[in-house]
Design a protein around this motif. Structure first.
Motif, PDB file in Angstrom:
ATOM      1  N   LEU A 188      86.255  67.514  31.833  1.00 26.75           N
ATOM      2  CA  LEU A 188      86.770  68.506  30.899  1.00 26.75           C
ATOM      3  C   LEU A 188      87.964  69.253  31.484  1.00 26.75           C
ATOM      4  CD1 LEU A 188      86.551  69.994  28.213  1.00 26.75           C
ATOM      5  CD2 LEU A 188      84.880  71.530  29.286  1.00 26.75           C
ATOM      6  N   LEU A 189      87.864  69.637  32.752  1.00 25.11           N
ATOM      7  CA  LEU A 189      88.960  70.363  33.398  1.00 25.11           C
ATOM      8  C   LEU A 189      90.227  69.516  33.460  1.00 25.11           C
ATOM      9  CD1 LEU A 189      90.050  72.791  34.959  1.00 25.11           C
ATOM     10  CD2 LEU A 189      89.067  71.797  37.049  1.00 25.11           C
ATOM     11  N   LEU A 190      90.069  68.255  33.869  1.00 24.62           N
ATOM     12  CA  LEU A 190      91.234  67.379  33.954  1.00 24.62           C
ATOM     13  C   LEU A 190      91.841  67.146  32.579  1.00 24.62           C
ATOM     14  CD1 LEU A 190      93.040  65.624  35.735  1.00 24.62           C
ATOM     15  CD2 LEU A 190      91.435  63.737  35.365  1.00 24.62           C
ATOM     16  N   LEU A 191      91.004  66.966  31.576  1.00 30.66           N
ATOM     17  CA  LEU A 191      91.488  66.766  30.216  1.00 30.66           C
ATOM     18  C   LEU A 191      92.299  67.967  29.736  1.00 30.66           C
ATOM     19  CD1 LEU A 191      91.564  65.265  27.501  1.00 30.66           C
ATOM     20  CD2 LEU A 191      89.326  66.282  26.975  1.00 30.66           C
ATOM     21  N   VAL A 192      91.799  69.152  29.997  1.00 30.05           N
ATOM     22  CA  VAL A 192      92.506  70.374  29.575  1.00 30.05           C
ATOM     23  C   VAL A 192      93.843  70.495  30.300  1.00 30.05           C
ATOM     24  CG1 VAL A 192      92.443  72.893  29.656  1.00 30.05           C
ATOM     25  CG2 VAL A 192      90.420  71.618  28.916  1.00 30.05           C
ATOM     26  N   LEU A 193      93.855  70.225  31.599  1.00 26.14           N
ATOM     27  CA  LEU A 193      95.095  70.341  32.374  1.00 26.14           C
ATOM     28  C   LEU A 193      96.149  69.332  31.908  1.00 26.14           C
ATOM     29  CD1 LEU A 193      93.711  70.873  35.997  1.00 26.14           C
ATOM     30  CD2 LEU A 193      94.614  72.593  34.410  1.00 26.14           C
ATOM     31  N   VAL A 194      95.696  68.109  31.628  1.00 24.71           N
ATOM     32  CA  VAL A 194      96.637  67.082  31.158  1.00 24.71           C
ATOM     33  C   VAL A 194      97.145  67.426  29.765  1.00 24.71           C
ATOM     34  CG1 VAL A 194      96.831  64.671  30.427  1.00 24.71           C
ATOM     35  CG2 VAL A 194      95.696  65.234  32.583  1.00 24.71           C
ATOM     36  N   ALA A 195      96.242  67.795  28.869  1.00 20.24           N
ATOM     37  CA  ALA A 195      96.643  68.109  27.493  1.00 20.24           C
ATOM     38  C   ALA A 195      97.565  69.326  27.445  1.00 20.24           C
ATOM     39  CB  ALA A 195      95.401  68.355  26.636  1.00 20.24           C
ATOM     40  N   ALA A 196      97.333  70.282  28.336  1.00 19.32           N
ATOM     41  CA  ALA A 196      98.149  71.497  28.356  1.00 19.32           C
ATOM     42  C   ALA A 196      99.460  71.303  29.112  1.00 19.32           C
ATOM     43  CB  ALA A 196      97.360  72.640  28.985  1.00 19.32           C
ATOM     44  N   GLY A 197      99.602  70.168  29.785  1.00 19.78           N
ATOM     45  CA  GLY A 197     100.827  69.916  30.545  1.00 19.78           C
ATOM     46  C   GLY A 197     100.990  70.869  31.717  1.00 19.78           C
ATOM     47  N   TRP A 198      99.898  71.078  32.460  1.00 20.24           N
ATOM     48  CA  TRP A 198      99.935  71.998  33.598  1.00 20.24           C
ATOM     49  C   TRP A 198     100.956  71.522  34.625  1.00 20.24           C
ATOM     50  CZ3 TRP A 198      96.836  72.165  38.555  1.00 20.24           C
ATOM     51  CH2 TRP A 198      96.870  73.447  39.119  1.00 20.24           C
ATOM     52  N   ARG A 199     101.958  72.342  34.878  1.00 19.78           N
ATOM     53  CA  ARG A 199     103.109  71.943  35.664  1.00 19.78           C
ATOM     54  C   ARG A 199     102.775  71.451  37.071  1.00 19.78           C
ATOM     55  NH1 ARG A 199     107.088  69.297  34.758  1.00 19.78           N
ATOM     56  NH2 ARG A 199     107.159  70.475  32.795  1.00 19.78           N
ATOM     57  N   PRO A 200     101.922  72.132  37.853  1.00 19.21           N
ATOM     58  CA  PRO A 200     101.615  71.603  39.191  1.00 19.21           C
ATOM     59  C   PRO A 200     101.047  70.186  39.159  1.00 19.21           C
ATOM     60  CG  PRO A 200     100.921  73.879  39.034  1.00 19.21           C
ATOM     61  CD  PRO A 200     101.313  73.466  37.646  1.00 19.21           C
TER      62      PRO A 200
ATOM     63  N   SER B 227      96.804  61.113  37.494  1.00 21.34           N
ATOM     64  CA  SER B 227      95.732  61.811  36.772  1.00 21.34           C
ATOM     65  C   SER B 227      95.143  60.944  35.657  1.00 21.34           C
ATOM     66  CB  SER B 227      96.240  63.141  36.206  1.00 21.34           C
ATOM     67  OG  SER B 227      97.414  62.962  35.445  1.00 21.34           O
ATOM     68  N   ASP B 228      95.902  59.955  35.153  1.00 23.51           N
ATOM     69  CA  ASP B 228      95.341  59.004  34.179  1.00 23.51           C
ATOM     70  C   ASP B 228      94.242  58.172  34.834  1.00 23.51           C
ATOM     71  OD1 ASP B 228      97.350  59.855  32.461  1.00 23.51           O
ATOM     72  OD2 ASP B 228      98.657  58.155  32.911  1.00 23.51           O
ATOM     73  N   VAL B 229      94.548  57.701  36.041  1.00 22.60           N
ATOM     74  CA  VAL B 229      93.593  56.872  36.773  1.00 22.60           C
ATOM     75  C   VAL B 229      92.360  57.689  37.162  1.00 22.60           C
ATOM     76  CG1 VAL B 229      93.229  55.580  38.914  1.00 22.60           C
ATOM     77  CG2 VAL B 229      95.354  55.286  37.625  1.00 22.60           C
ATOM     78  N   LEU B 230      92.593  58.898  37.657  1.00 16.04           N
ATOM     79  CA  LEU B 230      91.472  59.767  38.011  1.00 16.04           C
ATOM     80  C   LEU B 230      90.603  60.042  36.787  1.00 16.04           C
ATOM     81  CD1 LEU B 230      89.959  61.569  39.998  1.00 16.04           C
ATOM     82  CD2 LEU B 230      91.604  63.400  39.486  1.00 16.04           C
ATOM     83  N   GLY B 231      91.248  60.273  35.647  1.00 13.05           N
ATOM     84  CA  GLY B 231      90.494  60.491  34.414  1.00 13.05           C
ATOM     85  C   GLY B 231      89.655  59.291  34.033  1.00 13.05           C
ATOM     86  N   GLY B 232      90.221  58.098  34.201  1.00 13.12           N
ATOM     87  CA  GLY B 232      89.464  56.876  33.903  1.00 13.12           C
ATOM     88  C   GLY B 232      88.249  56.729  34.797  1.00 13.12           C
ATOM     89  N   TRP B 233      88.431  57.014  36.086  1.00 18.92           N
ATOM     90  CA  TRP B 233      87.304  56.929  37.020  1.00 18.92           C
ATOM     91  C   TRP B 233      86.202  57.926  36.659  1.00 18.92           C
ATOM     92  CZ3 TRP B 233      90.929  56.979  41.908  1.00 18.92           C
ATOM     93  CH2 TRP B 233      91.380  55.677  42.159  1.00 18.92           C
ATOM     94  N   LEU B 234      86.600  59.176  36.422  1.00 15.22           N
ATOM     95  CA  LEU B 234      85.619  60.224  36.130  1.00 15.22           C
ATOM     96  C   LEU B 234      84.876  59.950  34.823  1.00 15.22           C
ATOM     97  CD1 LEU B 234      87.621  63.434  37.127  1.00 15.22           C
ATOM     98  CD2 LEU B 234      85.695  62.418  38.361  1.00 15.22           C
ATOM     99  N   LEU B 235      85.614  59.593  33.783  1.00 22.68           N
ATOM    100  CA  LEU B 235      84.993  59.330  32.488  1.00 22.68           C
ATOM    101  C   LEU B 235      84.105  58.092  32.539  1.00 22.68           C
ATOM    102  CD1 LEU B 235      88.065  60.157  30.251  1.00 22.68           C
ATOM    103  CD2 LEU B 235      85.844  61.311  30.119  1.00 22.68           C
ATOM    104  N   GLY B 236      84.528  57.085  33.281  1.00 26.04           N
ATOM    105  CA  GLY B 236      83.699  55.891  33.430  1.00 26.04           C
ATOM    106  C   GLY B 236      82.397  56.199  34.136  1.00 26.04           C
ATOM    107  N   ALA B 237      82.483  56.971  35.217  1.00 23.46           N
ATOM    108  CA  ALA B 237      81.275  57.345  35.953  1.00 23.46           C
ATOM    109  C   ALA B 237      80.343  58.180  35.081  1.00 23.46           C
ATOM    110  CB  ALA B 237      81.651  58.110  37.220  1.00 23.46           C
ATOM    111  N   LEU B 238      80.913  59.103  34.305  1.00 27.34           N
ATOM    112  CA  LEU B 238      80.096  59.940  33.429  1.00 27.34           C
ATOM    113  C   LEU B 238      79.424  59.098  32.346  1.00 27.34           C
ATOM    114  CD1 LEU B 238      79.142  62.768  32.627  1.00 27.34           C
ATOM    115  CD2 LEU B 238      81.227  63.000  31.243  1.00 27.34           C
ATOM    116  N   THR B 239      80.139  58.144  31.796  1.00 23.44           N
ATOM    117  CA  THR B 239      79.576  57.258  30.774  1.00 23.44           C
ATOM    118  C   THR B 239      78.373  56.490  31.312  1.00 23.44           C
ATOM    119  OG1 THR B 239      81.737  56.984  29.702  1.00 23.44           O
ATOM    120  CG2 THR B 239      80.057  55.327  29.227  1.00 23.44           C
ATOM    121  N   VAL B 240      78.518  55.929  32.518  1.00 23.59           N
ATOM    122  CA  VAL B 240      77.419  55.176  33.131  1.00 23.59           C
ATOM    123  C   VAL B 240      76.236  56.092  33.419  1.00 23.59           C
ATOM    124  CG1 VAL B 240      76.711  53.884  35.183  1.00 23.59           C
ATOM    125  CG2 VAL B 240      78.922  53.412  34.121  1.00 23.59           C
ATOM    126  N   LEU B 241      76.512  57.260  33.961  1.00 20.68           N
ATOM    127  CA  LEU B 241      75.433  58.178  34.310  1.00 20.68           C
ATOM    128  C   LEU B 241      74.654  58.631  33.077  1.00 20.68           C
ATOM    129  CD1 LEU B 241      74.108  59.641  36.666  1.00 20.68           C
ATOM    130  CD2 LEU B 241      75.730  61.511  36.345  1.00 20.68           C
TER     131      LEU B 241
END
Length: 235
Positions: free
Chosen positions: A25-37, A193-207
């Motif tokens: 959720l945090l990564l999704l919000v940061l990406v969608a909001a275009g967090w500059r850092p 962050s796209d790749v990190l999102g894929g890893w996190l979402l994939g792990a959450l889906t399996v869990l």
């Protein structure tokens, strides 16, 4: 020594599930909001990798083969189909087979919905080494590999795979999940962050999927000798 068997009391997965869900959720919000850092870090990393990719065409060609064929989402889905066939053939468990199919389909649906919702542009280069279509976040390659490899490891542990088989499967899974993420970055078609999102979402889906299945049908008490990878009567 065998992996921990499912006839012992399982540890609660709630803390891990909550941590993964929060991170997603945090990564999704940061990406969608275009967090500059985050955007600056993404840009810095992909620019560095892209320069290397352009300077080393032979290595880049090998990376394209890995990304587009070995670890392509459709290759991974074919791997899931093999798991389904094995479950039906060796375990005669059509319910579990259907659950595996549903989990992979859910993972694909989640990634496609998020891609459309976030609508993140992919990196653009004047001298691209590869191309990709549709939105960037999350990485479909990374998420699909994580889901399929995660399900494979869960099945092996659930049915008491031997140490040799378990170790080999774990090594292949780690190399595949990490490797596919690296290839997408090297080819300049995703942000980190796209790749990190894929890893996190994939792990959450399996869990979530495996936890729900085990609560519904209970732990597997009878281990499958044919999966153990050790000498036996049918070796």
């Amino acid at each position: 020594m065998h992996p921990a068997r499912t006839d012992s009391p399982p540890r609660s997965r709630a803390p891990l599930t909550a941590a993964l869900a929060t991170a997603c959720l945090l990564l999704l919000v940061l990406v969608a909001a275009g967090w500059r850092p985050l955007l600056d870090l993404d840009t810095s990393l992909v620019r560095s990798l892209h320069r290397r990719a352009v300077e080393e065409p032979d290595l880049t060609h090998a990376v394209r083969i890995l990304s587009d064929w070995v670890w392509d989402p459709w290759t991974m889905r074919a791997g899931c189909a093999v798991l389904v066939v094995l479950v039906v053939w060796r375990r005669r468990d059509r319910v579990l087979a259907a659950w595996l199919v549903a989990t992979c389909a859910l993972g694909t649906l989640v990634q496609q919905v998020l891609k459309a919702a976030v609508d993140r542009d992919r990196p653009v280069w004047s001298d691209p080494v590869d191309s990709a279509h549709f939105a960037a976040f999350p990485s479909g390659h990374a998420m699909t590999a994580t889901v399929v490899c995660g399900l494979a490891l869960w099945l092996l542990r659930r049915y008491g795979a031997g140490s040799a088989l378990w170790g080999a499967a774990l090594a292949v899974s780690v190399v595949s999940v990490l490797g596919v993420g690296v290839t997408r970055l090297w080819l300049g078609v995703h942000w980190p962050s796209d790749v990190l999102g894929g890893w996190l979402l994939g792990a959450l889906t399996v869990l979530l999927s495996t936890t729900a299945y085990e609560k519904w049908r209970g732990p597997e008490a009878a281990l499958a000798p044919r999966l153990r990878g050790t000498a036996g009567s049918d070796a």
